[in-house]
Design an enzyme around this catalytic site. Sequence first.
Site, PDB file in Angstrom:
ATOM      1  N   LYS A   1     -63.542 -13.371  22.649  1.00 15.36           N
ATOM      2  CA  LYS A   1     -63.212 -14.790  22.810  1.00 15.36           C
ATOM      3  C   LYS A   1     -62.197 -15.256  21.778  1.00 15.36           C
ATOM      4  O   LYS A   1     -61.846 -16.422  21.732  1.00 15.36           O
ATOM      5  CB  LYS A   1     -64.475 -15.656  22.657  1.00 15.36           C
TER       6      LYS A   1
ATOM      7  N   LYS B   1     -62.665 -16.011  18.931  1.00 18.52           N
ATOM      8  CA  LYS B   1     -63.243 -17.147  18.195  1.00 18.52           C
ATOM      9  C   LYS B   1     -63.751 -16.635  16.860  1.00 18.52           C
ATOM     10  O   LYS B   1     -64.455 -15.627  16.789  1.00 18.52           O
ATOM     11  CB  LYS B   1     -64.452 -17.704  18.958  1.00 18.52           C
TER      12      LYS B   1
END
Length: 180
Positions: free
Chosen positions: A63, A65
């Site tokens: 992701k 992230k």
Amino acid sequence: MGSLRLYNHTNAEMEEEHVKRVITYGTFDMLHYGHINILRRAKEMGDYLVVVLSTDEFNWNSKQKKCYFTYEQRKQVLEAIRYVDLVIPENNWDQKISDVQDYKIDTFVMGSDWEGKFDYLKEYCEVVYLPRTANISSTKLRQENSGIRLGIIGYEPMVEKFIQESRYVGNVELSGIFQP
Ligand code: C2G
């Protein structure tokens, strides 16, 4: 042959079978009221809520992230929420079917930003997308509290590489690029 069992289940198992199980997935970093809204509504759809929490590796590798809190810290926070009954790790995008089967899930719930992305689960359980809570996100919180806002001028190859790489640096927000 032993005595014929009239029922295949004990009362407890039959009781267990009437427990409506709900599942949802997420990173739940910097927990906020948008997360609480989805957890509350997910729990309202059943009796038992399984939250599948993205691991640090999954967030980073799949992701892009970089979480503010570690998996263990995010798990600890989720387990303190009255709507949450069980927290398990999300290691990849492909575990949903087995999760739904392993945990005897009746309903899969996600926010509307995922609308349609998990319809393949309809073969295994009910799939529900709930309206996302407006004007709040972990990314927004991170940016508003971020340490450095970067502006970049130029278009040499190095600049492009710098722009890509800066995405992975915590507390840095690339807020402007000028490329004549
Ligand atoms: N959410 C919401 N409203 C917000 C923010 C988030 O309803 N303002 C919901 C999202 O739609 C999601 C859940 O809260 O259903 C968790 O959001 P994130 O932590 O951002 O999770 P995400 O990165 O969307 O990961 O395999 C699925 C992924 O793990 C989902």
